[in-house]
Design a protein around this motif. Structure first.
Motif, PDB file in Angstrom:
ATOM      1  N   LYS A  42       0.804  -1.233   0.000  1.00 36.09           N
ATOM      2  CA  LYS A  42       0.000   0.000   0.000  1.00 36.09           C
ATOM      3  C   LYS A  42       0.835   1.282   0.000  1.00 36.09           C
ATOM      4  CE  LYS A  42      -4.306  -1.293  -0.111  1.00 36.09           C
ATOM      5  NZ  LYS A  42      -5.271  -0.805  -1.072  1.00 36.09           N
ATOM      6  N   ASP A  45       4.705   2.865  -5.006  1.00 35.93           N
ATOM      7  CA  ASP A  45       4.279   3.787  -6.049  1.00 35.93           C
ATOM      8  C   ASP A  45       3.072   3.208  -6.781  1.00 35.93           C
ATOM      9  OD1 ASP A  45       6.399   5.467  -5.475  1.00 35.93           O
ATOM     10  OD2 ASP A  45       7.587   4.875  -7.218  1.00 35.93           O
ATOM     11  N   THR A  46       2.190   4.101  -7.198  1.00 38.99           N
ATOM     12  CA  THR A  46       1.066   3.675  -8.020  1.00 38.99           C
ATOM     13  C   THR A  46       1.546   3.558  -9.453  1.00 38.99           C
ATOM     14  OG1 THR A  46      -0.494   4.797  -6.566  1.00 38.99           O
ATOM     15  CG2 THR A  46      -1.260   4.272  -8.791  1.00 38.99           C
ATOM     16  N   SER A  49      -3.933   3.782 -11.796  1.00 39.36           N
ATOM     17  CA  SER A  49      -5.122   3.560 -10.966  1.00 39.36           C
ATOM     18  C   SER A  49      -6.370   3.953 -11.741  1.00 39.36           C
ATOM     19  CB  SER A  49      -5.035   4.354  -9.659  1.00 39.36           C
ATOM     20  OG  SER A  49      -5.020   5.730  -9.928  1.00 39.36           O
ATOM     21  N   ASP A  60      -6.534  -1.056  -9.828  1.00 42.28           N
ATOM     22  CA  ASP A  60      -5.441  -0.203  -9.375  1.00 42.28           C
ATOM     23  C   ASP A  60      -4.195  -1.075  -9.341  1.00 42.28           C
ATOM     24  OD1 ASP A  60      -7.218   1.900  -8.997  1.00 42.28           O
ATOM     25  OD2 ASP A  60      -7.372   1.594  -6.826  1.00 42.28           O
ATOM     26  N   TYR A  62       0.019  -1.301  -8.401  1.00 41.85           N
ATOM     27  CA  TYR A  62       1.140  -0.754  -7.643  1.00 41.85           C
ATOM     28  C   TYR A  62       2.430  -1.431  -8.098  1.00 41.85           C
ATOM     29  CZ  TYR A  62      -2.623   0.794  -4.591  1.00 41.85           C
ATOM     30  OH  TYR A  62      -3.772   1.373  -4.104  1.00 41.85           O
ATOM     31  N   TYR A 164       2.231   3.681 -18.530  1.00 47.68           N
ATOM     32  CA  TYR A 164       2.941   3.923 -17.268  1.00 47.68           C
ATOM     33  C   TYR A 164       4.090   4.903 -17.493  1.00 47.68           C
ATOM     34  CZ  TYR A 164       6.160   3.029 -13.369  1.00 47.68           C
ATOM     35  OH  TYR A 164       7.037   3.170 -12.327  1.00 47.68           O
TER      36      TYR A 164
END
Length: 168
Positions: A42, A45-46, A49, A60, A62, A164
């Motif tokens: 959690k 880095d994302t 999402s 989502d 990560y 990304y």
């Protein structure tokens, strides 16, 4: 001085044991699908999402620190882990509302991972694990994961690779 060396060694050992706990049954000859434990992701880095799917889901994704260091046009380094959360969703495309977390899928890249995959379904050095929304391991086959990722050879088998890097 001795006390600070001791603290350093204790921290180093903690990191080693944390890596072992995450890797589950990672072996010298590669990890098998379904052997990884759920990482504590959690704070990572994302990757992306709010990915809406026509199936009524929102995703989502990560990525850990190792993977976040990747450069566009290059494969992800060994040690890269991605986690995809799949939420139920309501509403119409473009304005869906995220519901309950249903599943979590993990991809882990390391030398030798994936060589236990069935012939024709090897996705480089990636291996997969799946969990329900509460973090319990799912007893599932991984051929479906592998067959979806298989065509993504130029993107190191990662969906949304170009998006990304375009959004970073």
């Amino acid at each position: 001085m001795k006390q600070s060396i001791f603290k350093f060694k204790a921290l180093a050992l903690s990191a080693v044991f944390a890596g072992i706990a995450f890797s589950g049954a990672v072996q010298a000859n590669g990890a098998k699908d379904g052997t990884m434990s759920m990482p504590d992701y959690k704070q990572w880095d994302t990757f992306l999402s709010g990915i809406e799917k026509k199936s009524g889901h929102i995703r989502d994704i990560y990525i850990n620190d190792i993977g976040a260091k990747a450069q566009k046009g290059q494969p992800f380094a060994n040690g890269t882990v991605t986690v995809m959360e799949i939420y139920g969703a309501s509403g119409t495309a473009g304005s869906m509302t995220k519901g309950e977390l249903q599943k979590v899928f993990v991809m882990y890249k390391n030398a030798g991972n994936g060589k236990h995959a069935p012939a024709g379904l090897q996705t480089g050095d990636w291996t997969y694990s799946a969990f329900d929304g509460k973090g319990n391991k799912l007893d599932t086959g991984y051929d479906g994961c592998r067959s979806c990722h298989l065509p993504l050879t130029t993107a190191d088998y990662i969906f949304h690779y170009d998006k990304y890097f375009a959004n970073r």
